[in-house]
Design a protein around this motif. Structure first.
Motif, PDB file in Angstrom:
ATOM      1  N   LEU A  12       0.831  -1.202   0.000  1.00  0.00           N
ATOM      2  CA  LEU A  12       0.000   0.000   0.000  1.00  0.00           C
ATOM      3  C   LEU A  12       0.867   1.255   0.000  1.00  0.00           C
ATOM      4  CD1 LEU A  12      -2.680   1.508   0.131  1.00  0.00           C
ATOM      5  CD2 LEU A  12      -2.598   1.249   2.623  1.00  0.00           C
ATOM      6  N   ALA A  13       1.868   1.308   0.858  1.00  0.00           N
ATOM      7  CA  ALA A  13       2.734   2.488   0.935  1.00  0.00           C
ATOM      8  C   ALA A  13       3.435   2.745  -0.396  1.00  0.00           C
ATOM      9  CB  ALA A  13       3.757   2.323   2.053  1.00  0.00           C
ATOM     10  N   TYR A  14       3.888   1.679  -1.047  1.00  0.00           N
ATOM     11  CA  TYR A  14       4.552   1.856  -2.336  1.00  0.00           C
ATOM     12  C   TYR A  14       3.578   2.438  -3.360  1.00  0.00           C
ATOM     13  CZ  TYR A  14       7.754   1.085  -6.178  1.00  0.00           C
ATOM     14  OH  TYR A  14       8.591   1.286  -7.256  1.00  0.00           O
ATOM     15  N   TYR A  15       2.354   1.920  -3.370  1.00  0.00           N
ATOM     16  CA  TYR A  15       1.331   2.455  -4.275  1.00  0.00           C
ATOM     17  C   TYR A  15       1.033   3.925  -3.941  1.00  0.00           C
ATOM     18  CZ  TYR A  15      -3.162   3.143  -6.581  1.00  0.00           C
ATOM     19  OH  TYR A  15      -4.188   3.638  -7.351  1.00  0.00           O
ATOM     20  N   LEU A  16       0.888   4.243  -2.662  1.00  0.00           N
ATOM     21  CA  LEU A  16       0.627   5.630  -2.250  1.00  0.00           C
ATOM     22  C   LEU A  16       1.746   6.555  -2.688  1.00  0.00           C
ATOM     23  CD1 LEU A  16      -0.659   5.138   1.421  1.00  0.00           C
ATOM     24  CD2 LEU A  16      -2.037   5.615  -0.626  1.00  0.00           C
ATOM     25  N   ASP A  17       2.964   6.046  -2.686  1.00  0.00           N
ATOM     26  CA  ASP A  17       4.130   6.848  -3.043  1.00  0.00           C
ATOM     27  C   ASP A  17       4.328   6.964  -4.553  1.00  0.00           C
ATOM     28  OD1 ASP A  17       6.305   8.415  -2.137  1.00  0.00           O
ATOM     29  OD2 ASP A  17       7.691   6.742  -2.429  1.00  0.00           O
ATOM     30  N   HIS A  18       3.643   6.134  -5.305  1.00  0.00           N
ATOM     31  CA  HIS A  18       3.853   6.119  -6.754  1.00  0.00           C
ATOM     32  C   HIS A  18       2.560   6.407  -7.517  1.00  0.00           C
ATOM     33  CE1 HIS A  18       7.515   4.333  -5.192  1.00  0.00           C
ATOM     34  NE2 HIS A  18       8.077   4.761  -6.318  1.00  0.00           N
TER      35      HIS A  18
END
Length: 128
Positions: A12-18
């Protein structure tokens, strides 16, 4: 947001960051399942470089993310005459809910100080 297991929290964090910050869609009504499929596909594409475990986490992450975004104004709800709900993208509500998620993410906070190898190292440890 609901507490996610470590791998799902990182996905989730990676998606939020990208890709999440670039998300947009037409102003039409969608059933939850279709939105879940669209978001899970975007998450899967984002994390494909981190292996199969990260990709398999995309669907539960998409569901949790979409539940949160609907509850916090990222999508408008409409109850259908014969049951069920439809959801429509709300750009302003979406941006506000996204910014709040990004601000409260402990994984994103760690990534901001973790250096260039943070994501690769984190996913390697979680997928092992």
């Amino acid at each position: 947001m609901t507490e996610l297991p470590p791998l799902q929290s990182h996905v989730l964090a990676y998606y939020l960051d990208h890709s999440a910050k670039e998300f947009s869609m037409t102003g039409r009504w969608f059933p939850f399942s279709e939105l879940e499929f669209i978001i899970a596909d975007k998450i899967t594409v984002d994390v494909r470089g981190f292996g199969k475990a990260a990709q398999e986490a995309a669907k539960p992450v998409a569901k949790a993310y979409l539940d949160h975004m609907i509850a916090h104004g990222g999508f408008e709800n409409k109850t259908q005459k014969f049951g069920g709900s439809m959801h429509q993208f709300e750009p302003e509500g979406f941006r506000a809910a996204l910014a709040a998620l990004q601000a409260e993410s402990a994984v994103l906070a760690a990534a901001s100080v973790g250096g260039a190898d943070f994501w690769q190292t984190s996913f390697a440890g979680l997928s092992a």
